[in-house]
Design a protein around this motif. Sequence first.
Motif, PDB file in Angstrom:
ATOM      1  N   ASN A 143     -52.965 -75.027  43.236  1.00 19.15           N
ATOM      2  CA  ASN A 143     -51.645 -74.641  43.719  1.00 19.15           C
ATOM      3  C   ASN A 143     -51.574 -73.215  44.240  1.00 19.15           C
ATOM      4  O   ASN A 143     -50.486 -72.677  44.395  1.00 19.15           O
ATOM      5  CB  ASN A 143     -50.616 -74.822  42.595  1.00 19.15           C
ATOM      6  N   SER A 144     -52.719 -72.614  44.489  1.00 19.22           N
ATOM      7  CA  SER A 144     -52.696 -71.238  44.978  1.00 19.22           C
ATOM      8  C   SER A 144     -53.382 -71.140  46.331  1.00 19.22           C
ATOM      9  O   SER A 144     -54.213 -71.976  46.693  1.00 19.22           O
ATOM     10  CB  SER A 144     -53.358 -70.296  43.982  1.00 19.22           C
ATOM     11  N   ASP A 145     -53.017 -70.103  47.046  1.00 25.44           N
ATOM     12  CA  ASP A 145     -53.598 -69.824  48.355  1.00 25.44           C
ATOM     13  C   ASP A 145     -54.852 -68.993  48.136  1.00 25.44           C
ATOM     14  O   ASP A 145     -54.796 -67.896  47.586  1.00 25.44           O
ATOM     15  CB  ASP A 145     -52.585 -69.062  49.213  1.00 25.44           C
ATOM     16  N   ARG A 146     -55.983 -69.504  48.557  1.00 27.91           N
ATOM     17  CA  ARG A 146     -57.263 -68.834  48.316  1.00 27.91           C
ATOM     18  C   ARG A 146     -57.346 -67.488  49.017  1.00 27.91           C
ATOM     19  O   ARG A 146     -57.875 -66.527  48.476  1.00 27.91           O
ATOM     20  CB  ARG A 146     -58.404 -69.730  48.781  1.00 27.91           C
ATOM     21  N   SER A 153     -46.352 -71.756  48.640  1.00 32.06           N
ATOM     22  CA  SER A 153     -44.921 -72.053  48.669  1.00 32.06           C
ATOM     23  C   SER A 153     -44.631 -73.068  49.772  1.00 32.06           C
ATOM     24  O   SER A 153     -45.365 -73.177  50.748  1.00 32.06           O
ATOM     25  CB  SER A 153     -44.106 -70.774  48.898  1.00 32.06           C
ATOM     26  N   ILE A 154     -43.569 -73.782  49.578  1.00 29.13           N
ATOM     27  CA  ILE A 154     -43.154 -74.787  50.555  1.00 29.13           C
ATOM     28  C   ILE A 154     -42.100 -74.153  51.451  1.00 29.13           C
ATOM     29  O   ILE A 154     -41.129 -73.574  50.970  1.00 29.13           O
ATOM     30  CB  ILE A 154     -42.586 -76.031  49.848  1.00 29.13           C
ATOM     31  N   ASP A 155     -42.305 -74.282  52.749  1.00 30.05           N
ATOM     32  CA  ASP A 155     -41.332 -73.766  53.702  1.00 30.05           C
ATOM     33  C   ASP A 155     -40.307 -74.867  53.954  1.00 30.05           C
ATOM     34  O   ASP A 155     -40.529 -75.784  54.727  1.00 30.05           O
ATOM     35  CB  ASP A 155     -42.022 -73.359  54.996  1.00 30.05           C
ATOM     36  N   TYR A 156     -39.169 -74.774  53.273  1.00 31.75           N
ATOM     37  CA  TYR A 156     -38.136 -75.808  53.361  1.00 31.75           C
ATOM     38  C   TYR A 156     -37.406 -75.804  54.694  1.00 31.75           C
ATOM     39  O   TYR A 156     -36.736 -76.771  55.037  1.00 31.75           O
ATOM     40  CB  TYR A 156     -37.140 -75.648  52.216  1.00 31.75           C
ATOM     41  N   SER A 157     -37.546 -74.750  55.461  1.00 29.55           N
ATOM     42  CA  SER A 157     -36.877 -74.693  56.765  1.00 29.55           C
ATOM     43  C   SER A 157     -37.428 -75.762  57.710  1.00 29.55           C
ATOM     44  O   SER A 157     -36.741 -76.179  58.633  1.00 29.55           O
ATOM     45  CB  SER A 157     -36.996 -73.305  57.384  1.00 29.55           C
TER      46      SER A 157
END
Length: 162
Positions: A143-146, A153-157
């Motif tokens: 769940n992390s960005d290497r 994170s999810i970009d809900y836009s």
Amino acid sequence: MTNYSVIYDSFKHRVEEDPDFFNYLNTLPEISDYIVEQRCAALLNEAVAMFKLACPPKVDLDTVSEDGKGFASDLNNDEIHILSSLMFEQYLERGIAKLRLLNVNYTSTDLRVFDPSNARETFQAMYDDVHVHNESLIDMYKNSDRDKGGYISIDYSEYENY
């Protein structure tokens, strides 16, 4: 390129208090070092397989460097830590197998002096703790960005039109 020795050293720091891992009866120091390296290589192979089964690594763990002494990819500190932790789990799993093989019939006087079930339960609890910790490490890795670090994170836009 990340040398296997970097991961081996991280693992060796975890088992440095275990003389049985580093010292072998009636062997020269060079031969003992060779045996330790072979055991580390076997544990690393198992750790890589466990890591790949738990989640697809964000780096290539199959390609070997040109000199054959490491991964062709550059592993970050998280990946090195996860692999050494998985090596430690596999190392402890071998201990559990040994404990289960020691199925000795004790007399009642032996059990008053030494209760093997308590030692087995303690070792099993330690292994379980290491296993849960490794699952947590892999979950955080998934769940992390290497590259940037931190959680993805999810970009809900992007979903406004739905």
